[in-house]
Write a protein that holds these residues in place. Structure first.
Motif, PDB file in Angstrom:
ATOM      1  N   LYS A  13      14.522  17.472 -29.149  1.00  0.00           N
ATOM      2  CA  LYS A  13      13.496  16.872 -28.276  1.00  0.00           C
ATOM      3  C   LYS A  13      13.910  16.898 -26.803  1.00  0.00           C
ATOM      4  N   TYR A  14      15.191  17.128 -26.515  1.00  0.00           N
ATOM      5  CA  TYR A  14      15.626  17.222 -25.115  1.00  0.00           C
ATOM      6  C   TYR A  14      15.646  18.669 -24.603  1.00  0.00           C
ATOM      7  N   LYS A  16      14.792  22.181 -23.271  1.00  0.00           N
ATOM      8  CA  LYS A  16      13.643  22.755 -22.564  1.00  0.00           C
ATOM      9  C   LYS A  16      13.670  24.280 -22.610  1.00  0.00           C
ATOM     10  N   CYS A  18      15.945  26.655 -21.585  1.00  0.00           N
ATOM     11  CA  CYS A  18      16.276  27.382 -20.350  1.00  0.00           C
ATOM     12  C   CYS A  18      17.141  28.603 -20.598  1.00  0.00           C
ATOM     13  N   ASN A  19      17.789  28.648 -21.763  1.00  0.00           N
ATOM     14  CA  ASN A  19      18.576  29.813 -22.150  1.00  0.00           C
ATOM     15  C   ASN A  19      20.000  29.846 -21.573  1.00  0.00           C
ATOM     16  N   PRO A  56      21.705  21.533 -18.974  1.00  0.00           N
ATOM     17  CA  PRO A  56      21.230  20.561 -17.978  1.00  0.00           C
ATOM     18  C   PRO A  56      20.448  19.414 -18.617  1.00  0.00           C
ATOM     19  N   ASP A  57      20.140  19.563 -19.901  1.00  0.00           N
ATOM     20  CA  ASP A  57      19.191  18.632 -20.512  1.00  0.00           C
ATOM     21  C   ASP A  57      19.803  17.674 -21.524  1.00  0.00           C
TER      22      ASP A  57
END
Lengths: 66, 272, 379
Positions: A13-14, A16, A18-19, A56-57
């Protein structure tokens, strides 16, 4: 000395998508599944922590298991 | 073991608002690790920011957090630190917030050498408003308000901080994740104004307009342009063309502002 | 023992009033005609372990004051028109973040640099409407050096009690005039401190309305960790865009000042010979001093004049002004601007009597003769 092994935990769920983690994983454990990362080759994890550090997430945790 | 970030993050605040691939989250992790390394008592730590994407950072952290007005973080933080010098004060924000609208407060905080740690995330753009050029957008680059290329020269934030009198100035990038917390740790331990400039990526409003194909491309660029200070000393000017120095760029011992004011109180006959 | 009496300038009286109220932080920037407030406090605050900082600009000064207040300090800044203009965004910040602080505006002519060494009363509407967005305002307008002392104390009290910025406006004439000022004994004037939380850190919410319209405020560094923002926020201090929460928050921030109990508490007026007055001179600040003289002169001539002098200018004294409009044949509003508070007087009078202004912006005070002439003209 045997190589370190790690266990990748993904908090979907966190993520996103970004790879960054996929790209910087040296043993290609991770891949994108649509827009969320998954551990495609979990047995290859060497617990180098690159993915956890760079995510980052706050979506990846790596625990050393050996 | 996996790093325990959860104990520093306010319950229920994740996922954060930042776009996919934005480096601010990497910087926030570095800040948490640095605060842990320094064993900062969160009850006694103020994290102050201005306005913009990077300035949303304090809201996620379990501390005394103050999300102020655009550009004013350093001035609010100065009030906090002056009134309660025993508090640890960390300022964070972006390049536009810190060096354009907040430029005056930034340079004067540096000049006073007040004991605060300013983590400035330089992603070359105003992200939150949709990608207008900032004082740090490279000349020639595209932004939503420079459709023909940016005619403005840039601020070098670290040089600006050194010139203004900051006594600890360091630079790293969002790619260099472990260096982020090492430098912030050094900054927190330093007595005086510490500036840690983190070159960051904004894939959404800067990358897209400037021919970066992906977040990863932006991260790789941050890696490629970085040269550690020690290595740079052995390189020629030609080799350093287009490169950015990373590491501790400046460090000196100078009287710290709240300590100086304690002397004022003593001279006035008051008890601090 | 006789009380300490000193010949003080208005600005000096202000500084001493602040100290009496428990001010421990001043953040400022030099500007005529308010600078003496800073000068006195730069000497006095360190004597009591307080902090004085001269910031890099007016905005920074306001920011430092809000930051200091959040650590629990009673914080003050003093400035004049151009400085108040620069501070406006952060005055709004103090409104929405509900941070107590006091702003002194020693009024000069304007707009812009105007006449820095001349008096003015042209910032009175700005005190209410200067910052953007809906908000309540409290502004006090003392008319003598003694009153500057006591109104500065009251400004701190109201700021702490209602958790908001309070402005004290006086014109350059009162700011630079010297009068004997009697120092009240400790305890003689009420000194109010902000309400501290009655719950522990785990249960604390910085905008918890279960304690009423003015939630208790914890100090940074006292064991309470919470979030402060200039965004519309929920009770827990974190940003929200939920319509019902935003609406309730905005309305509460106005009603905490405008509910009848608060209004009665905040309002302060002086009346002189108004009981039987047929003409009311409605005046504030130094202009009220000329007005009082004019009332006496008019009475000598058999004209039943009276003075209504608001000491709290905002919230506007609606009720009493409306009553006087019904009682009198005319209200004359002298002010050192080209017509500001007269608009409010007209609004609440709703045509009940004639209303005329006496306006002057040439850097000279309004003299009794001008007021007398206007009264005779309007009657």
């Amino acid at each position: 000395m045997s190589k370190a092994k790690g266990e990748v935990e993904i908090i979907e769920k966190y993520c996103k998508g970004c790879n960054i983690c996929v790209e910087f994983c040296p043993t290609k454990v991770l891949e994108m599944d649509l827009f969320v990362v998954k551990a495609a080759k979990p047995e290859a994890c060497i617990a180098c922590m690159q993915c956890e550090l760079r995510c980052p997430d706050f979506a990846i945790k790596v625990n050393k298991i050996a | 073991m996996a790093y325990d970030y959860d104990k520093s993050i306010r319950p229920g605040k994740l996922p954060h608002i930042w776009c996919p691939g934005c480096g601010h989250g990497i910087v926030m992790k570095g800040l948490i690790r640095a605060m842990d390394t320094c064993e900062l008592d969160r009850d006694n730590t103020a994290i102050v920011s201005g306005i913009g994407c990077a300035s949303r950072l304090p809201g996620y952290l379990d501390a005394c957090t103050l999300h102020t007005a655009h550009g004013r973080a350093a001035a609010f933080a100065t009030g906090v630190k002056m009134a309660k010098p025993e508090m640890n004060v960390i300022v964070c924000g972006g390049d536009g917030d810190g060096t354009a609208i907040g430029g005056n407060h930034f340079i004067h905080a540096c000049r006073r050498n007040i004991d605060m740690t300013y983590v400035i995330m330089n992603n070359y753009i105003y992200g939150m408003t949709g990608g207008q050029f900032s004082p740090c957008t490279p000349t020639g680059d595209k932004a939503s308000t420079t459709p023909y290329g940016n005619p403005d020269p840039i601020f070098d934030i670290s040089k600006l901080a050194i010139g203004a009198g900051a006594t600890f100035v360091a630079r790293t990038t969002a790619f260099h994740a472990t260096q982020i917390d090492k430098l912030i740790t050094e900054g927190i331990k330093h007595k005086g104004l510490a500036v840690i400039e983190v070159l960051d990526d904004c894939p959404t409003t800067y990358g897209r307009r400037n021919k970066f194909r992906s977040v990863v491309d932006m991260m790789k660029r941050l890696k490629d342009i970085s040269v550690p200070v020690a290595a740079a000393s052995k390189m020629t000017a030609e080799q350093l063309e287009g490169k950015t120095l990373t590491g501790i760029l400046h460090q000196e011992d100078k009287p710290e502002y709240t300590a100086m004011y304690k002397e004022v109180i003593k001279r006035a006959g008051g008890a601090a | 023992m006789a009380k300490k009496v000193a010949l003080l300038q208005g600005n000096e009286a202000c500084a001493h009033g602040a100290l009496y109220a428990g001010c421990s932080f001043f953040g400022g920037y030099p500007i005529t005609p308010s600078t003496e407030v800073a000068e006195v406090l730069s000497g006095e605050l360190p004597k009591i372990g307080g902090k004085f900082i001269q910031m890099e600009d007016e905005i920074g000064a306001m920011a430092s004051v809000i930051g200091a207040s959040l650590t629990g300090a009673k914080a003050l800044t003093a400035t004049s028109g151009p400085g108040v203009s620069l501070k406006q965004e952060l005055i709004g910040y103090a409104c929405i973040a509900e941070t107590p602080c006091v702003i002194i505006n020693v009024m000069r002519g304007g707009p812009s640099t105007g006449m820095p060494t001349g008096p003015g009363q042209s910032d009175v509407m700005q005190a209410m409407w200067g910052t953007h967005g809906d908000h309540a305002a409290i502004a006090l307008v003392p008319a003598s050096c003694q009153e500057i002392f006591s109104e500065t104390v009251r400004a701190f009290n109201l700021a702490e009690k209602y958790r908001m910025p309070v402005q004290v406006l006086y014109d350059e004439i009162v700011g630079h005039m010297r009068e004997p000022v009697e120092f009240p004994e400790p305890g003689e004037l009420e000194v109010i401190d902000r309400t501290a939380p009655s719950v522990g850190p785990e249960a604390y919410k910085p905008y918890d309305t279960s304690f009423g319209d003015v939630p208790p405020l914890a100090a940074f560094g006292s064991g309470y960790k919470y979030h402060v923002t200039g965004l519309n926020k929920a009770e827990d201090g974190f940003p929200t865009t939920k319509a019902d929460l935003v609406d309730a928050e905005e309305r509460r921030q106005i009603s905490k000042v405008k509910n009848p109990t608060a209004l009665a508490d905040i309002e302060s007026n002086e009346e002189y010979l108004t009981e039987d007055a047929e003409v009311i001179i409605w005046a504030y600040g130094s202009t009220a001093r000329s007005s009082r003289y004019a009332v006496n002169e008019l009475r000598k001539e058999g004209i039943k004049a009276g003075l209504f002098r608001p000491i709290t200018l905002w919230p506007f004294p609606e009720k009493r002004t409306a009553e006087l409009a019904k009682q009198a044949k005319a209200i004359v509003v002298p002010e050192m601007n080209l017509g500001q508070m007269i608009l409010e007087v007209e609004r609440v009078a709703m045509g009940a009597c004639k209303i005329a202004g006496v306006h002057r912006v040439d850097g000279e005070p309004i003299n009794p003769g001008q007021i007398i002439a206007q009264v005779k003209e309007v009657l």
